[in-house]
Design an enzyme around this catalytic site. Structure first.
Site, PDB file in Angstrom:
ATOM      1  N   HIS A  81      56.750  85.183   6.182  1.00 12.65           N
ATOM      2  CA  HIS A  81      55.651  84.437   5.571  1.00 12.65           C
ATOM      3  C   HIS A  81      55.797  84.454   4.060  1.00 12.65           C
ATOM      4  CE1 HIS A  81      51.796  82.590   4.977  1.00 12.65           C
ATOM      5  NE2 HIS A  81      51.421  83.570   4.181  1.00 12.65           N
ATOM      6  N   SER A  82      55.683  83.280   3.435  1.00  7.92           N
ATOM      7  CA  SER A  82      55.725  83.127   1.989  1.00  7.92           C
ATOM      8  C   SER A  82      57.038  83.706   1.446  1.00  7.92           C
ATOM      9  CB  SER A  82      54.490  83.792   1.370  1.00  7.92           C
ATOM     10  OG  SER A  82      54.312  83.385   0.041  1.00  7.92           O
ATOM     11  N   MET A  83      56.987  84.667   0.519  1.00 11.17           N
ATOM     12  CA  MET A  83      58.226  85.265   0.029  1.00 11.17           C
ATOM     13  C   MET A  83      59.068  85.799   1.175  1.00 11.17           C
ATOM     14  SD  MET A  83      58.891  88.549  -2.487  1.00 11.17           S
ATOM     15  CE  MET A  83      58.705  89.764  -1.166  1.00 11.17           C
ATOM     16  N   SER A 109      57.017  80.549   7.654  1.00 16.19           N
ATOM     17  CA  SER A 109      55.572  80.375   7.488  1.00 16.19           C
ATOM     18  C   SER A 109      55.221  80.307   6.007  1.00 16.19           C
ATOM     19  CB  SER A 109      54.844  81.558   8.153  1.00 16.19           C
ATOM     20  OG  SER A 109      53.466  81.524   7.893  1.00 16.19           O
TER      21      SER A 109
END
Length: 253
Positions: free
Chosen positions: A92-94, A119
């Site tokens: 997710h994200s980073m 994500s």
């Protein structure tokens, strides 16, 4: 409870006999513990493990890492003992950028993931430096509050926030300075999830991951902002189950 598999990887111990294993990569400022609710929701069908980055929780005294490449190097070495059975990644994200880089490292060593879940992240070639990592502490805390990424009680505790901000800043520096001009494809299916109101990632940017796979691609747009994982957990679990344990007639929309 979290059990150390390696200095980089934690096991929740909820589904040790599950036939499906998913390694999760946290967002900037996140910890392995963020995925505990997901692990509980998917047990006993899916064994969830999570990456623990240096500089947080029990790794607090370790040197902070502020590049995606170095984070990926550490995880890629740590994950090798897990490759005796099919393994999928969820980032997710980073965490999606780190997971992608780890997947590439494994791929060059002859290992293929079962499924790669992205994500809340645009493709590696996207520009993502918004200067958050360079903000003064007060403005950085305000950005965390705006995103809903951090418990408000932590943001209100100046002493605790002062302890946590260096790790958060290092993570933001890692993801904001990460960019690839060349995007190698992955030899596995890619499933992308994104929030309809994500201020960081437009749906078209999330959907662009379709060009990075040689296999099936699925795109899921869910109500919510950058942390739609928290508000749409049941739906996220439904998507994960569908793609991790597909039936011949599964709906892949």
């Amino acid at each position: 409870m979290l059990f150390p598999v390696d200095s980089w990887i934690r096991d929740f111990g909820l589904a040790p006999a599950a036939p499906v294993r998913l390694l999760c990569f946290p967002h900037a400022g996140g910890t392995a513990a963020y995925y505990r609710p997901l692990a509980a929701a998917l047990a006993p069908d899916v064994d969830i493990l999570a990456v623990q980055y240096p500089g947080r929780q029990e790794r607090f005294r370790e040197r902070l890492v502020d590049t995606v490449g170095e984070l990926a190097d550490g995880v890629a070495d740590a994950v090798r003992p897990l490759l005796y059975q099919p393994l999928s990644f969820f980032g997710h994200s980073m965490g999606a950028a780190v997971a992608y880089e780890v997947a590439l490292r494994l791929q060059t060593r002859g290992h293929r993931l079962r499924t790669f879940f992205v994500s809340g992240q645009s493709t590696p070639a996207a520009r993502r430096d918004r200067g958050v990592h360079s903000l003064p502490d007060g403005l950085l805390a305000a950005e965390l509050q705006r995103l809903g990424a951090t418990d408000p009680a932590i943001l209100a505790d100046r002493e605790l926030l002062g302890v946590l901000l260096p790790a958060i800043r290092a993570d933001y520096r890692a993801i904001e300075t990460y960019r690839r001009s060349y995007e190698p494809t992955l030899d596995c299916p890619i499933v992308t999830l994104t929030g309809t109101a994500d201020p960081y990632v437009r749906p078209s940017e999330a959907a662009a991951w379709s060009r990075l796979t040689r296999h099936d691609f699925a795109f899921h747009e869910l109500p919510g902002d950058h942390f739609f994982l928290d508000t749409q957990r049941d739906r996220v679990c439904e998507i994960l189950r569908r793609h991790l344990t597909p039936s011949p007639t599964a709906d892949r929309r």
